[in-house]
Scaffold this motif. Structure first.
Motif, PDB file in Angstrom:
ATOM      1  N   ALA A 134       4.397   4.030   6.919  1.00  0.00           N
ATOM      2  CA  ALA A 134       4.824   5.151   7.205  1.00  0.00           C
ATOM      3  C   ALA A 134       5.567   5.136   8.882  1.00  0.00           C
ATOM      4  CB  ALA A 134       3.635   6.419   7.468  1.00  0.00           C
ATOM      5  N   ASP A 135       5.345   3.975   9.513  1.00  0.00           N
ATOM      6  CA  ASP A 135       5.852   3.793  10.783  1.00  0.00           C
ATOM      7  C   ASP A 135       7.310   3.147  10.339  1.00  0.00           C
ATOM      8  OD1 ASP A 135       6.933   2.741  13.066  1.00  0.00           O
ATOM      9  OD2 ASP A 135       5.139   1.894  13.851  1.00  0.00           O
ATOM     10  N   PRO A 136       8.447   3.682  10.446  1.00  0.00           N
ATOM     11  CA  PRO A 136       9.582   2.854  10.234  1.00  0.00           C
ATOM     12  C   PRO A 136      10.074   1.434  10.747  1.00  0.00           C
ATOM     13  CG  PRO A 136      10.193   4.877  11.268  1.00  0.00           C
ATOM     14  CD  PRO A 136       8.497   4.910  11.276  1.00  0.00           C
ATOM     15  N   ALA A 137       9.200   1.149  11.640  1.00  0.00           N
ATOM     16  CA  ALA A 137       9.286   0.014  12.751  1.00  0.00           C
ATOM     17  C   ALA A 137       8.530  -1.208  11.866  1.00  0.00           C
ATOM     18  CB  ALA A 137       8.924   0.085  13.871  1.00  0.00           C
ATOM     19  N   THR A 138       7.663  -0.821  11.126  1.00  0.00           N
ATOM     20  CA  THR A 138       6.889  -1.852  10.265  1.00  0.00           C
ATOM     21  C   THR A 138       7.790  -2.365   9.180  1.00  0.00           C
ATOM     22  OG1 THR A 138       4.796  -0.792  10.778  1.00  0.00           O
ATOM     23  CG2 THR A 138       4.874  -2.170   8.605  1.00  0.00           C
ATOM     24  N   ARG A 139       7.740  -3.510   9.067  1.00  0.00           N
ATOM     25  CA  ARG A 139       8.780  -4.417   8.000  1.00  0.00           C
ATOM     26  C   ARG A 139       7.969  -5.090   7.077  1.00  0.00           C
ATOM     27  NH1 ARG A 139      13.896  -6.096  10.019  1.00  0.00           N
ATOM     28  NH2 ARG A 139      14.208  -6.405   8.072  1.00  0.00           N
ATOM     29  N   ARG A 140       6.679  -5.735   7.827  1.00  0.00           N
ATOM     30  CA  ARG A 140       6.047  -6.614   6.966  1.00  0.00           C
ATOM     31  C   ARG A 140       4.356  -6.273   7.520  1.00  0.00           C
ATOM     32  NH1 ARG A 140       7.252 -13.155   7.055  1.00  0.00           N
ATOM     33  NH2 ARG A 140       6.613 -12.842   8.954  1.00  0.00           N
ATOM     34  N   VAL A 141       3.532  -6.351   6.666  1.00  0.00           N
ATOM     35  CA  VAL A 141       2.022  -6.226   6.892  1.00  0.00           C
ATOM     36  C   VAL A 141       1.346  -7.763   6.706  1.00  0.00           C
ATOM     37  CG1 VAL A 141      -0.162  -5.374   6.628  1.00  0.00           C
ATOM     38  CG2 VAL A 141       1.967  -3.769   6.531  1.00  0.00           C
ATOM     39  N   VAL A 142       0.980  -8.289   7.771  1.00  0.00           N
ATOM     40  CA  VAL A 142       0.278  -9.702   7.578  1.00  0.00           C
ATOM     41  C   VAL A 142      -1.309  -9.289   7.531  1.00  0.00           C
ATOM     42  CG1 VAL A 142       0.077 -11.811   9.017  1.00  0.00           C
ATOM     43  CG2 VAL A 142       2.109 -10.229   9.392  1.00  0.00           C
ATOM     44  N   VAL A 143      -1.823 -10.310   6.715  1.00  0.00           N
ATOM     45  CA  VAL A 143      -3.390 -10.367   6.790  1.00  0.00           C
ATOM     46  C   VAL A 143      -3.856 -11.956   6.788  1.00  0.00           C
ATOM     47  CG1 VAL A 143      -3.631  -8.227   5.551  1.00  0.00           C
ATOM     48  CG2 VAL A 143      -3.189 -10.426   4.149  1.00  0.00           C
ATOM     49  N   GLU A 144      -4.983 -11.965   6.963  1.00  0.00           N
ATOM     50  CA  GLU A 144      -5.538 -13.546   7.363  1.00  0.00           C
ATOM     51  C   GLU A 144      -7.004 -13.448   6.611  1.00  0.00           C
ATOM     52  OE1 GLU A 144      -7.505 -13.343  10.170  1.00  0.00           O
ATOM     53  OE2 GLU A 144      -6.713 -11.117  10.288  1.00  0.00           O
ATOM     54  N   PRO A 145      -7.276 -12.978   5.358  1.00  0.00           N
ATOM     55  CA  PRO A 145      -8.769 -13.153   5.062  1.00  0.00           C
ATOM     56  C   PRO A 145      -9.356 -14.294   4.812  1.00  0.00           C
ATOM     57  CG  PRO A 145      -7.172 -12.665   3.089  1.00  0.00           C
ATOM     58  CD  PRO A 145      -6.235 -12.733   4.552  1.00  0.00           C
ATOM     59  N   ASP A 146     -10.489 -14.435   4.862  1.00  0.00           N
ATOM     60  CA  ASP A 146     -11.211 -15.941   4.660  1.00  0.00           C
ATOM     61  C   ASP A 146     -10.901 -16.412   3.263  1.00  0.00           C
ATOM     62  OD1 ASP A 146     -13.494 -17.432   3.641  1.00  0.00           O
ATOM     63  OD2 ASP A 146     -14.117 -16.742   5.716  1.00  0.00           O
ATOM     64  N   VAL A 147     -10.546 -17.478   2.974  1.00  0.00           N
ATOM     65  CA  VAL A 147     -10.397 -18.284   1.964  1.00  0.00           C
ATOM     66  C   VAL A 147     -11.305 -17.964   0.615  1.00  0.00           C
ATOM     67  CG1 VAL A 147      -8.724 -19.824   2.927  1.00  0.00           C
ATOM     68  CG2 VAL A 147     -11.235 -20.315   2.543  1.00  0.00           C
TER      69      VAL A 147
END
Length: 193
Positions: A134-147
């Motif tokens: 919803a924030d127009p500045a957000t282009r990509r979401v990054v996650v780093e879950p445990d394998v």
């Protein structure tokens, strides 16, 4: 930072009802959050041994940070999930991958329950992603879950994430994964513009 208690995002799921988010109030919400993050089902949130004071301190630190926010999610008016939004250039992933403008990091946790609702966790992650985009500045979401967190890997894939690589972090081996606005919209049918 948004005023505590103010709803910052609402989404209605056609099957499950209304999901909303408001900033975490570290002092008021710590007792509830403590029961969630220390529950055996929340092992991947990495706060299993936290005391109530530890949880309050953790969320007070987040609230004070210009690069990190925490939100309490409600389902049909009842507290039901937690999410964190962070700037990966400064928090969690600083120096661990080539950051791009518009990258935003995310964690989420559904409240442990003995009566799971089919599709609930997917509706939660869809709501969280819709809030981030919803924030127009957000282009990509990054996650780093445990394998080892295979359940969240499947959820991430369902909303459009693609695994980039495995990262070694001090606390875990993580799957660095990205989801663009276009990937999210294609995977979920949710329009964010």
């Amino acid at each position: 930072m948004t005023t505590t208690g103010t709803t910052v995002f609402t989404r209605t799921d056609e099957k499950l009802g209304t999901f909303s988010l408001r900033p975490v109030d570290p002092a008021a919400d710590a007792p509830l959050l403590h029961t969630w993050v220390t529950h055996p089902k929340s092992v991947f949130y990495l706060l299993q041994d936290a005391t109530l004071a530890d949880v309050e301190r953790e969320f007070a630190t987040i609230a004070a940070s210009p690069h990190h926010d925490a939100y309490l999610g409600h389902h049909n008016g009842e507290p039901a999930f937690l999410t964190e939004r962070y700037n990966p250039r400064h928090v969690e992933l600083a120096g661990l991958y080539p950051h791009r403008p518009g990258d935003i990091g995310m964690h989420f946790l559904c409240a442990p329950t003995d009566t799971p609702v089919h599709g609930f966790t997917r509706a939660v992650i869809t709501t969280v992603m819709a809030m981030l985009f919803a924030d127009p500045a957000t282009r990509r979401v990054v996650v780093e879950p445990d394998v080892r967190n295979t359940a969240v890997h499947a959820l991430n894939e369902a909303v459009g994430f693609r695994v980039e690589q495995t990262l070694t972090k001090p606390e875990k081996e993580a799957l660095l994964s990205f989801c663009t606005r276009e990937q999210f919209e294609a995977a979920t049918g949710v329009t964010t513009a």
